[in-house]
Design a protein around this motif. Structure first.
Motif, PDB file in Angstrom:
ATOM      1  N   TYR A  88      -7.177   2.187  -0.801  1.00 53.07           N
ATOM      2  CA  TYR A  88      -6.146   3.176  -1.101  1.00 53.07           C
ATOM      3  C   TYR A  88      -6.793   4.470  -1.568  1.00 53.07           C
ATOM      4  CZ  TYR A  88      -2.677  -0.621  -1.134  1.00 53.07           C
ATOM      5  OH  TYR A  88      -1.870  -1.669  -0.797  1.00 53.07           O
ATOM      6  N   GLY A  94      -1.395  -1.572   2.740  1.00 52.88           N
ATOM      7  CA  GLY A  94      -2.058  -2.840   2.475  1.00 52.88           C
ATOM      8  C   GLY A  94      -1.064  -3.969   2.646  1.00 52.88           C
ATOM      9  N   TRP A 111      -5.396  -4.161   6.383  1.00 51.17           N
ATOM     10  CA  TRP A 111      -5.117  -2.749   6.100  1.00 51.17           C
ATOM     11  C   TRP A 111      -4.731  -2.041   7.391  1.00 51.17           C
ATOM     12  CZ3 TRP A 111      -5.357  -1.308   1.018  1.00 51.17           C
ATOM     13  CH2 TRP A 111      -6.042  -2.157   0.155  1.00 51.17           C
ATOM     14  N   PRO A 160      -4.254  -7.212  -0.763  1.00 46.69           N
ATOM     15  CA  PRO A 160      -4.070  -7.209   0.691  1.00 46.69           C
ATOM     16  C   PRO A 160      -5.164  -7.987   1.416  1.00 46.69           C
ATOM     17  CG  PRO A 160      -3.808  -4.997  -0.212  1.00 46.69           C
ATOM     18  CD  PRO A 160      -4.384  -5.847  -1.302  1.00 46.69           C
TER      19      PRO A 160
END
Length: 585
Positions: free
Chosen positions: A254, A295, A275, A272
């Motif tokens: 992120y 995610g 992605w 996650p």
């Protein structure tokens, strides 16, 4: 692992040559020992980890499905939604190759500095992400960092391998080594609880006996499957906390770095496993577009912690209370052994043996594709009063249609019946409270009713009835229905029993009212099936076992109640009933 560490420096140089942009210059600089500055493994690892995550972000595939077009919940800067229908997005091959090169670097750096907590954590993290669970466990066991961190890494790796009992032992060692304040942070479960449970939980202080009892009870009840060793719901919690530590001081996929928002997201929903990139979002008037990183946690993911009323009174819960998507879903968990979780078709009945309850369960998973042609495991778990203690029967290689029995102290119980197909990650489950038929102030008491398929004679004991017990309460009107029951504390010298067995329709709208009419004996005249006999209790025995067969061929498809009434001189009429669903043949 030992071979890699033996050749740590050449591997590190190879990684520089292959992975880092401008590789030739980097390699030439690194091999010039007279000019190279001393290598700081931690700084170098931080830089390479950040470079990999930047590479991953730059090569994200585009998302499939909603990609955040709806937002079920806002967690700080994150928009969260749950979608089981979205197809997973495969990881690009170049990303997997880049992670492989990063792992070579991390392995070499850990060999250079085996006491570094950050490096050992990243090595275990990315080995697990790369699907190398056994190597992750080897790396965790080779950890030379301070004590509790090595236990955290081992617990994480063991949990990810499905070795939940061993993972619990590792995490328990971790908790023993933590100072009180840090232990409170690791054991706090408030993020997972609904509002009512959270309010009750926060009334007690951390470390108090009351709070620890609440946590033990919550984790004990929260397990998706009771018939396995170890508490995977609890070890999942500690694995998530360990993963949060991986993210501290490390670049995430992120944008903008790890913060408390991402921490809450990981703890409530897991991290996650894939992605992707959603539609870019505008930053503001005239500003550049913001990269929208999506995610995706593994699905299906079920409600993590049961609702408040189940935590406080599990013995009065029904199957709906244990529904895996029962709102509000505050937190989710994806148990890898239950990628398919379905309701178990079954029939259960409770019988008394002195101060012991005998629970009989007949089940059928033969019509479910995931359970055919594969080895099955069965378990019947009973908890007296819904407290954290268990009595269970666990069996391997059970048939697709079969029977299980278990014993526990007499009284209200929480029951969990489970049939698993481990090779297909499938689980069929029935979980709810079971209680003896209601009887207050009476000498004589009744068991449950047990439906069985007639086989030419009337069973004189539950052991004779069990092999013929129906594995469902849904039956076609194709003949007779056998009904077995027991009457307890009858006079061993023999006493008269007035027996009435009736089947009356029940609808969702009128079911409760009709039960009342039955109790007042006002519905008998409309009962489509009714049988009454005068009986004498079994002589020389503390209870009376009886069975009757009812002709149900005249019943139309629908919902019915099978009600048994026993009249005994000098006390109230005893009643018990069982729901019966007649289906079209």
């Amino acid at each position: 692992m030992s071979t890699h560490r033996r050749f740590a420096t050449p591997l590190l140089l190879l990684a520089l040559a292959v992975f880092v942009p401008g590789a030739a210059g980097a390699q030439a600089h690194a091999t010039d020992s007279s000019a190279a500055p001393p290598l700081d493994p931690r700084s170098f690892g931080v830089r390479e980890q950040a470079r990999f995550e930047s590479f991953r972000r730059a090569h994200l595939p585009f998302s499939r499905g909603a990609s955040g077009s709806r937002c079920e919940e806002v967690v700080g800067r994150f928009c969260y939604w749950y979608d089981e229908t979205a197809a997973p997005v495969p990881e690009p091959a170049q990303t997997a190759e880049a992670r492989g090169r990063l792992l070579v670097v991390l392995d070499s750096l850990v060999a250079l500095n085996p006491t570094d907590t950050w490096l050992t954590g990243q090595l275990v993290r990315y080995l697990d992400e790369d699907g190398k669970g056994e190597r992750a466990l080897d790396a965790a066991r080779a950890c030379k960092a301070f004590g509790w961190w090595c236990d955290a890494l081992q617990g994480f790796a063991l949990h990810r391998l499905g070795r939940y009992r061993d993972a619990e032992h590792a995490f328990d060692r971790l908790l023993e080594a933590l100072p009180v304040g840090e232990r409170c942070r690791w054991t706090d479960i408030s993020l997972y609880l609904d509002e009512d449970s959270r309010r009750q939980y926060q009334r007690s202080s951390c470390g108090s006996e009351q709070r620890e009892a609440f946590e033990r009870r919550t984790w004990w009840l929260s397990r998706v499957r009771y018939g396995i060793q170890g508490n995977d719901s609890r070890t999942e919690h500690f694995a998530r906390l360990t993963y949060v530590e991986f993210l501290r001081g490390a670049v995430s996929a992120y944008p903008f770095g790890f913060d408390e928002d991402e921490r809450e997201l990981v703890l409530r929903f897991g991290w996650p496993d894939s992605w992707s990139r959603g539609p870019d979002a505008p930053m503001g008037l005239g500003g550049p577009a913001q990269l929208n990183v999506v995610g995706s946690e593994p699905t299906p993911a079920y409600r993590y912690i049961p609702p408040h009323h189940v935590l406080t009174s599990p013995i009065v819960s029904d199957s709906i209370d244990w529904a895996v998507q029962l709102p509000p879903v505050v937190a989710r968990y994806h148990p890898p052994y239950a990628k398919q979780l379905v309701m178990l078709e079954h029939q259960q009945a409770l019988f008394r043996r002195g101060d012991t309850a005998l629970v009989v369960l007949a089940y059928d998973v033969g019509d479910l594709t995931a359970f055919t042609g594969t080895a099955l495991e069965g378990s019947l778990t009973l908890s007296p009063g819904g407290e954290p203690r268990e009595f269970e029967t666990v069996a391997r290689d059970v048939p697709a249609t079969g029977r299980l029995t278990a014993r526990a102290p007499w009284g209200p119980l929480l029951m969990s019946a489970e049939i698993a197909a481990p090779a297909r990650s499938a689980l069929a489950r029935a979980r709810y409270g079971v209680r003896p038929p209601y009887a207050v102030g009476t000498r004589v008491a009744l068991s449950d009713l047990l439906f069985y398929k007639p086989y030419g004679e009337l069973p004189s004991s539950v052991e004779q009835a069990i092999p013929h017990a129906l594995s469902t309460q849904r039956v076609p009107p194709d003949g007779k229905l056998g009904v077995y029951w027991e009457v307890y504390n009858t006079n061993p010298s023999g006493e008269r029993l007035s027996v009435s067995l009736t089947i009356v329709p029940e609808t969702e709208e009128a079911g409760f009212f009709r039960r009342g009419l039955q109790a007042l004996r006002l519905a008998k005249e409309s009962a489509p099936v009714s049988l009454s006999v005068e009986d004498v209790s079994t002589r020389g025995a503390p209870f009376t076992a009886r069975a009757l067969e009812l002709d149900i061929s005249t019943l139309r498809p629908g919902d019915y109640l099978v009600q048994l009434e026993i009249g005994v001189e000098g006390q109230f009429v005893l009643r018990t009933d069982r729901r019966l669903v007649v289906v079209a043949p």
